[in-house]
Design a protein around this motif. Structure first.
Motif, short mmCIF file in Angstrom:
data_model
loop_
_atom_site.label_atom_id
_atom_site.label_comp_id
_atom_site.label_asym_id
_atom_site.label_seq_id
_atom_site.Cartn_x
_atom_site.Cartn_y
_atom_site.Cartn_z
N CYS A 1 19.09 -25.17 13.61
CA CYS A 1 19.46 -26.57 13.61
C CYS A 1 20.79 -26.74 12.86
O CYS A 1 21.12 -25.95 11.98
N ARG A 2 21.55 -27.77 13.20
CA ARG A 2 22.89 -27.95 12.64
C ARG A 2 22.99 -29.28 11.91
O ARG A 2 22.49 -30.31 12.37
N TYR A 3 23.63 -29.24 10.73
CA TYR A 3 23.83 -30.45 9.92
C TYR A 3 25.14 -30.32 9.16
O TYR A 3 25.38 -29.32 8.47
N ASN A 4 26.03 -31.32 9.31
CA ASN A 4 27.34 -31.32 8.65
C ASN A 4 28.11 -30.02 8.87
O ASN A 4 28.73 -29.47 7.95
N GLY A 5 28.05 -29.51 10.10
CA GLY A 5 28.82 -28.32 10.45
C GLY A 5 28.20 -27.02 10.00
O GLY A 5 28.82 -25.96 10.16
N ARG A 6 27.01 -27.06 9.43
CA ARG A 6 26.34 -25.83 8.98
C ARG A 6 25.06 -25.62 9.76
O ARG A 6 24.42 -26.58 10.21
N ASP A 7 24.70 -24.35 9.92
CA ASP A 7 23.46 -24.01 10.62
C ASP A 7 22.35 -23.77 9.61
O ASP A 7 22.55 -23.13 8.57
N PHE A 8 21.17 -24.30 9.94
CA PHE A 8 19.99 -24.11 9.11
C PHE A 8 18.83 -23.69 10.01
O PHE A 8 18.75 -24.12 11.17
N ALA A 9 17.97 -22.85 9.47
CA ALA A 9 16.75 -22.51 10.22
C ALA A 9 15.97 -23.78 10.47
O ALA A 9 15.79 -24.61 9.57
N CYS A 10 15.50 -23.95 11.70
CA CYS A 10 14.79 -25.19 12.03
C CYS A 10 13.44 -25.28 11.33
O CYS A 10 12.87 -26.37 11.23
N SER A 11 12.91 -24.18 10.88
CA SER A 11 11.64 -24.22 10.14
C SER A 11 11.68 -23.23 9.00
O SER A 11 12.39 -22.22 9.05
N ASP A 12 10.93 -23.56 7.95
CA ASP A 12 10.81 -22.70 6.78
C ASP A 12 9.35 -22.71 6.36
O ASP A 12 8.73 -23.79 6.27
N PRO A 13 8.75 -21.55 6.09
CA PRO A 13 7.32 -21.52 5.76
C PRO A 13 6.96 -22.39 4.56
O PRO A 13 5.86 -22.95 4.52
N ALA A 14 7.89 -22.53 3.60
CA ALA A 14 7.58 -23.30 2.39
C ALA A 14 8.03 -24.75 2.50
O ALA A 14 7.36 -25.66 1.97
N MET A 15 9.14 -25.02 3.18
CA MET A 15 9.72 -26.36 3.18
C MET A 15 9.37 -27.18 4.41
O MET A 15 9.53 -28.40 4.42
N GLY A 16 8.92 -26.55 5.48
CA GLY A 16 8.55 -27.29 6.68
C GLY A 16 9.64 -27.29 7.73
O GLY A 16 10.42 -26.33 7.86
N TRP A 17 9.75 -28.40 8.50
CA TRP A 17 10.68 -28.50 9.60
C TRP A 17 11.92 -29.29 9.20
O TRP A 17 11.84 -30.25 8.43
N PHE A 18 13.08 -28.87 9.75
CA PHE A 18 14.36 -29.45 9.38
C PHE A 18 14.74 -30.58 10.33
O PHE A 18 14.53 -30.50 11.55
N SER A 19 15.33 -31.65 9.77
CA SER A 19 15.86 -32.76 10.56
C SER A 19 17.37 -32.73 10.50
O SER A 19 17.97 -32.87 9.42
N SER A 20 18.01 -32.57 11.67
CA SER A 20 19.48 -32.59 11.71
C SER A 20 20.02 -33.99 11.47
O SER A 20 21.21 -34.16 11.20
N ALA A 21 19.17 -35.01 11.57
CA ALA A 21 19.61 -36.39 11.33
C ALA A 21 19.77 -36.70 9.85
O ALA A 21 20.68 -37.41 9.44
N THR A 22 18.86 -36.15 9.04
CA THR A 22 18.88 -36.46 7.61
C THR A 22 19.31 -35.31 6.73
O THR A 22 19.62 -35.49 5.55
N GLY A 23 19.30 -34.09 7.28
CA GLY A 23 19.64 -32.91 6.47
C GLY A 23 18.53 -32.52 5.52
O GLY A 23 18.78 -31.90 4.49
#
Length: 314
Positions: A74-96
């Motif tokens: 997933c992408r946020y502010n020009g950076r790529d992030f894993a869309c899911s993380d076992p500890a943190m959950g799922w990523f929102s590209s809308a809110t970062g």
């Protein structure tokens, strides 16, 4: 993305030959190989046969975003992030932020519900990207709908991924009569190993797609005409009927041919053909309500065999 065509080199004996010689005294016309008695149909004359498996085709149906292959990004502010993380959950590209559902949920009278009832939604723990690029937790909050979740799966792509993993056997052609085929004598065709291979499953973020192969038809290109456009092609439903001696010189009830010309004048005294096995992959989806049409699959093996001209003498 579909994988390239897979190829294997195998030595492939062909089970074939003479059903029953014509009545009377038979004489075979000479051929470059030395005659039909020198190069039997049940042997690929000192050669090898190349078996080819083509990539799957078809499988149209319900679509989606993800391909099901590799980690989702997933992408946020020009950076790529894993869309899911076992500890943190799922990523929102809308809110970062990553969002993980609190489980078990807090008591219904906990202020974090902000006056809502547990059946109205859920409490999530956010972990958000900061201005300096770091990631840190934020206070738990109520959301009526999940603020982030798995990207949608593409069931068609998953079906093709599953189909690519199916281990198809090398086709083993069955051909009779035993010995040497001759012009005017019925020839039987069948597939000696018609058992379908095991089904394969590809798993996405939410759904799992299983492809189960079944045999559809055989296509025998016989290479018996000088003009390729006029080449004899026999298409037979199912695996064909294996020949047994009790059938005598009768034609096959499901898949057969009678040659009208011999191969003596051809290169090495042989006809060069192909057996193509057409399979169908039925698609089953678990965890979703999408549908995907069956997928066309095929394997093929090259054939070469002699057919002798026979004269019946009174």
């Amino acid at each position: 993305m579909l994988k390239p065509v897979r190829r294997w080199m195998i030595g492939a004996p062909l089970f074939a030959g003479l059903l029953m010689a014509p009545t009377g005294t038979a004489a075979a016309d000479p051929a470059p190989t030395g005659g039909a008695t020198r190069c039997h149909v049940n042997v690929i004359c000192t050669g090898t046969s190349e078996t080819t498996t083509k990539p799957p085709t078809g499988g149209g149906g319900g679509g989606g975003g993800g391909t099901g292959g590799g980690p989702q990004v997933c992408r946020y502010n020009g950076r790529d992030f894993a869309c899911s993380d076992p500890a943190m959950g799922w990523f929102s590209s809308a809110t970062g932020c990553y969002y993980r559902l609190v489980s078990p949920p807090p008591p219904a009278d906990d202020p974090v519900w902000k006056g809502h009832k547990p059946e109205d939604g859920g409490i999530y723990n956010p972990t958000c990207v900061q201005a300096d690029g770091s990631i840190s937790p934020a206070p738990a909050d109520f959301f009526a709908q999940p603020p982030a979740g798995p990207p949608p799966d593409n069931p068609v792509a998953l079906a093709h991924s599953a189909a690519e993993e199916i281990a198809f056997p090398d086709p083993v052609p069955g051909i009779a009569p035993e010995g040497t085929s001759v012009v005017g004598v019925p020839v039987w065709f069948w597939l000696a190993n018609p058992q379908p291979p095991a089904a394969k499953t590809a798993r996405g973020n939410v759904i799992a797609v299983t492809v189960t192969p079944r045999l559809k038809s055989l296509e025998w290109s016989l290479g018996d005409q000088l003009d390729p456009k006029k080449e004899t092609v026999k298409t037979c439903a199912g695996a064909g009927t294996p020949y047994e001696p009790k059938y005598g010189a009768s034609p096959s009830p499901t898949c057969g041919h009678v040659f009208t010309t011999g191969s003596g004048t051809r290169k090495a005294g042989l006809f060069y053909g192909t057996l193509t096995v057409h399979w169908v992959g039925d698609v089953t989806i678990t965890g979703g309500n999408q549908t995907v049409a069956p997928i066309d699959l095929e394997t093929s093996v090259r054939l070469q065999f002699p057919v002798a001209e026979v004269q019946v003498l009174n």
